[in-house]
Design an enzyme around this catalytic site. Structure first.
Site, PDB file in Angstrom:
ATOM      1  N   GLY A  65     -13.442 -14.282 -29.161  1.00 25.67           N
ATOM      2  CA  GLY A  65     -14.190 -14.547 -27.825  1.00 25.67           C
ATOM      3  C   GLY A  65     -13.238 -14.884 -26.796  1.00 25.67           C
ATOM      4  N   ASP A 106     -18.762 -24.993 -27.081  1.00 30.82           N
ATOM      5  CA  ASP A 106     -20.085 -25.560 -27.464  1.00 30.82           C
ATOM      6  C   ASP A 106     -20.129 -26.899 -28.036  1.00 30.82           C
ATOM      7  OD1 ASP A 106     -22.837 -25.274 -27.906  1.00 30.82           O
ATOM      8  OD2 ASP A 106     -22.677 -24.231 -29.700  1.00 30.82           O
ATOM      9  N   LYS A 117     -20.313 -25.509 -22.445  1.00 34.64           N
ATOM     10  CA  LYS A 117     -21.832 -25.846 -22.500  1.00 34.64           C
ATOM     11  C   LYS A 117     -21.494 -27.660 -22.988  1.00 34.64           C
ATOM     12  CE  LYS A 117     -23.881 -22.035 -24.955  1.00 34.64           C
ATOM     13  NZ  LYS A 117     -24.590 -21.801 -26.378  1.00 34.64           N
ATOM     14  N   PHE A 124     -27.926 -19.198 -25.337  1.00 29.99           N
ATOM     15  CA  PHE A 124     -27.124 -18.270 -25.986  1.00 29.99           C
ATOM     16  C   PHE A 124     -26.529 -17.264 -25.105  1.00 29.99           C
ATOM     17  CE2 PHE A 124     -25.383 -15.407 -29.261  1.00 29.99           C
ATOM     18  CZ  PHE A 124     -24.534 -16.414 -29.769  1.00 29.99           C
ATOM     19  N   ASP A 158     -20.095 -12.488 -28.380  1.00 26.14           N
ATOM     20  CA  ASP A 158     -20.990 -11.386 -29.200  1.00 26.14           C
ATOM     21  C   ASP A 158     -22.491 -12.285 -29.587  1.00 26.14           C
ATOM     22  OD1 ASP A 158     -19.794 -13.298 -31.016  1.00 26.14           O
ATOM     23  OD2 ASP A 158     -20.639 -12.038 -32.452  1.00 26.14           O
TER      24      ASP A 158
END
Ligand code: 5GP
Ligand code: MG
Length: 171
Positions: free
Chosen positions: A38, A100, A128, A149, A156
């Site tokens: 990521g 997250d 987030k 999302f 991805d």
């Protein structure tokens, strides 16, 4: 998919973050550690915007952790690729694409902290923060986003859509 943050906005913000990082790390020899996959696209874009003087002093490396399947967190994190570069005494900046629950980044921070860096900070393109389940300080944050999302810029959906130059939300 719907565009959440377009290409020019992502580029503009990465430029700002690079300027901030260049100022904060001026005169030092930072080690950037990206969390695969990521962080890869974001970290390269960030490097591309840093001044040459800084790139002469800077090193980077990657780790890989696994914790996430599809769009749901499993809560368990394990190291699947370790660093090659030594951390001891370095000014380390850990880079991720998105934070997250914070478990992945917290796990990598613990790993790196145990190797006695001189300093340790965190950087993420997307955050987030409302979803955080472990305490974590984010030192450089590109964008705060809601609990949706997202894909693109390294993020991805089952390995697809990583290469997009914008951030899109899956609906
Ligand atoms: P955390 O450990 O903070 O819960 O999750 C961090 C990792 O979960 C990220 O590095 C990323 O791999 C994945 N992740 C969390 N939210 C999203 C999202 O909205 N989209 C994608 N593609 N991955 C996410
Ligand atoms: Mg990840």
């Amino acid at each position: 998919m719907k565009v959440l943050i377009d290409r020019s906005e992502v580029d503009r913000r990465i430029g700002e973050m690079a300027r901030e990082i260049a100022t904060d790390y001026a005169g030092s020899a930072p080690l950037l550690i990206g969390i695969l996959n990521g962080a890869a696209q974001f970290m390269m874009a960030l490097l591309d915007r840093l001044p040459n003087e800084m790139l002469e002093q800077l090193d980077y490396d990657f780790v890989d952790v696994s914790s996430y399947r599809g769009s749901e967190s499993t809560g368990r994190v394990e190291l699947t690729k370790d660093l090659v570069v030594a951390v001891e005494g370095r000014e380390v900046l850990v880079v991720d694409g998105i934070v997250d629950t914070g478990r992945s980044l917290a796990f990598v921070m613990e790993l790196v902290r145990g190797r006695r860096p001189r300093s340790l900070k965190t950087c993420t393109l997307l955050d987030k923060s409302a979803r955080r389940s472990v305490p974590l300080v984010v030192d450089y944050r590109g964008f705060e986003i809601e609990d949706v999302f997202v894909v693109g810029y390294g993020m991805d959906y089952d390995q697809r859509y990583r290469a997009l130059r914008h951030i899109a939300a899956i609906e």
